[in-house]
Write a protein that holds these residues in place. Sequence first.
Motif, short mmCIF file in Angstrom:
data_model
loop_
_atom_site.label_atom_id
_atom_site.label_comp_id
_atom_site.label_asym_id
_atom_site.label_seq_id
_atom_site.Cartn_x
_atom_site.Cartn_y
_atom_site.Cartn_z
N ALA A 54 6.70 -6.46 2.64
CA ALA A 54 8.69 -6.58 1.64
C ALA A 54 8.12 -5.12 0.92
O ALA A 54 9.20 -4.98 0.92
CB ALA A 54 7.86 -7.78 0.41
N LYS A 55 7.27 -4.57 1.12
CA LYS A 55 7.28 -3.36 0.67
C LYS A 55 7.93 -2.02 2.26
O LYS A 55 8.26 -1.07 1.23
CB LYS A 55 6.02 -2.58 0.08
N ASP A 56 7.95 -2.65 3.04
CA ASP A 56 7.48 -1.71 3.68
C ASP A 56 7.00 0.14 3.92
O ASP A 56 7.67 0.36 4.07
CB ASP A 56 9.59 -1.01 4.32
N ALA A 57 6.20 -0.44 3.31
CA ALA A 57 4.99 1.09 3.23
C ALA A 57 3.73 0.22 3.76
O ALA A 57 3.24 -0.82 4.03
CB ALA A 57 5.51 1.14 2.24
N LEU A 58 3.02 1.04 4.01
CA LEU A 58 1.10 1.33 3.73
C LEU A 58 0.87 0.84 2.87
O LEU A 58 1.48 2.26 1.17
CB LEU A 58 0.84 2.35 4.56
N ASP A 59 0.32 -0.34 2.67
CA ASP A 59 -0.09 0.16 1.07
C ASP A 59 -1.50 -0.22 0.59
O ASP A 59 -2.42 -0.08 -0.19
CB ASP A 59 0.20 -1.54 0.41
N ARG A 60 -2.67 0.28 2.04
CA ARG A 60 -3.57 0.23 2.86
C ARG A 60 -4.20 1.70 3.91
O ARG A 60 -3.14 1.41 4.70
CB ARG A 60 -4.94 -0.69 2.66
N PHE A 61 -4.68 2.34 3.27
CA PHE A 61 -5.09 3.67 4.13
C PHE A 61 -6.19 3.62 4.05
O PHE A 61 -6.91 4.71 2.93
CB PHE A 61 -3.81 4.40 4.03
N ALA A 89 -2.95 7.95 -2.04
CA ALA A 89 -2.79 8.47 -3.33
C ALA A 89 -1.82 7.60 -4.34
O ALA A 89 -1.03 7.47 -3.08
CB ALA A 89 -2.40 9.91 -3.28
N SER A 90 -2.13 7.72 -5.41
CA SER A 90 -1.34 7.14 -5.52
C SER A 90 0.01 7.30 -6.27
O SER A 90 1.25 6.96 -5.82
CB SER A 90 -1.88 6.44 -7.39
N GLY A 91 0.33 8.93 -6.09
CA GLY A 91 1.64 8.95 -6.29
C GLY A 91 1.63 9.74 -7.51
O GLY A 91 3.25 10.42 -7.85
#
Lengths: 85, 319
Positions: B257-264, B296-298
């Motif tokens: 849904a976010k089209d993103a990595l949310d964990r690394f 990183a939270s950004g």
Amino acid sequence: MTVRRCPLAFGLLAALLLTSSARDGDSITPEQFAKLHKLIKPQPSEQKWEQIPWLVSLWEARGQATREGKPILLWEMDGHPLGCT
Amino acid sequence: MATEDFIAVTGDDWYQRRRQDEEGEFFRKVSDQAGRGSRDSGGGSTRQGIYCFTASGRLLAFKNAGQAPDVMREVLKDALAKWRKLPESERRPGAVTVPELARTDSRYTRTPPPGGLIVNVFTRLLDRDANGELCDADCKGNRGDEAARDHLWLTESEWRSLAPARAKRGDQFPLADKIAERICRFHLIDNTRGEPPLWGREEVRSRKFTITVEEANSAGIRVRLDGAAVIATHADASKADRGYDVRLMGYIHFDTAKDALDRFELVAVGDHWGDGTYTRGARPGRTPLGVAFELASGKSPSDRVPPQAAREIAEYFGR
């Protein structure tokens, strides 16, 4: 997990006598993972510098300083102070 | 004091003293007043230290104090006293006009790759307790007692390769070479006492990183990364004066849904030995060193601090 600090000599002795999966060639297990991740990350006592709202652009700091009528404190290091030093 | 009375900013002297633009010129103008550095074509000698100055560039106080809080406090007190003695016309808001930067010297400025990933990297000296469990090393007041920090940058195509769209549970594939090499050469380092030597390509004697898809559904993809590397200054690691024999493991999650990595989140642990010109004082022998990675939270300006190894940006990205 509580982070423990152990005397170096005791640790060296233990290293000679005991085995550890990470050191001896085995993989890090999922059970070890979370514990190690937490252990390595900065502890709260190591993050006090984050209470200061450091900027990372000197030009931006210059602009903010003149807007607010304040002097500038620049912490300049070979290796970024907020990164690798 | 640093928060209420000053605008606090940090900088990496390697870039600042070299950049040929208004910001670099302004910094050197301030630094010259402290008698720091030189103006040769290669950027000159170090100008590092703690500077206090006005927005117009008038130096108030300086000390090359490293990370000593007591010294910094004295510098700030001294600077504040001098600031308060300046005429109101120099101190009032708006006393100085600061124009927009006309240009920045791209050779000495670094920005995260567009659409890329910023990962915090922490390094800590470890030890073993009586049960053989890894614990925080006690450096007895010596350097290297705290976690060191850096950032890993991945391009968009790189982070997307970690959890490919058509992945199925149970799939296994190797970590992309460029990412594996970047992690080994530039992030599996002992930077706990300052700027360490980075590993040369040939010093990565062996490495194997495997990604296993643990979960893949419409909500996202979770993969596990397992790996090992031997990095050493000599082909025979037993003869190397510096090296790291390390295992790595972690989890990466792609949120559809976010089209993103949310964990690394990765952990690397192994025995490290040796030091470098600017990182003297390593513990004797081979001792445990841990490296932890997390997104990183950004949200913090410090998230945009470039990786230490990004000074040589083309090499960093393997171009």
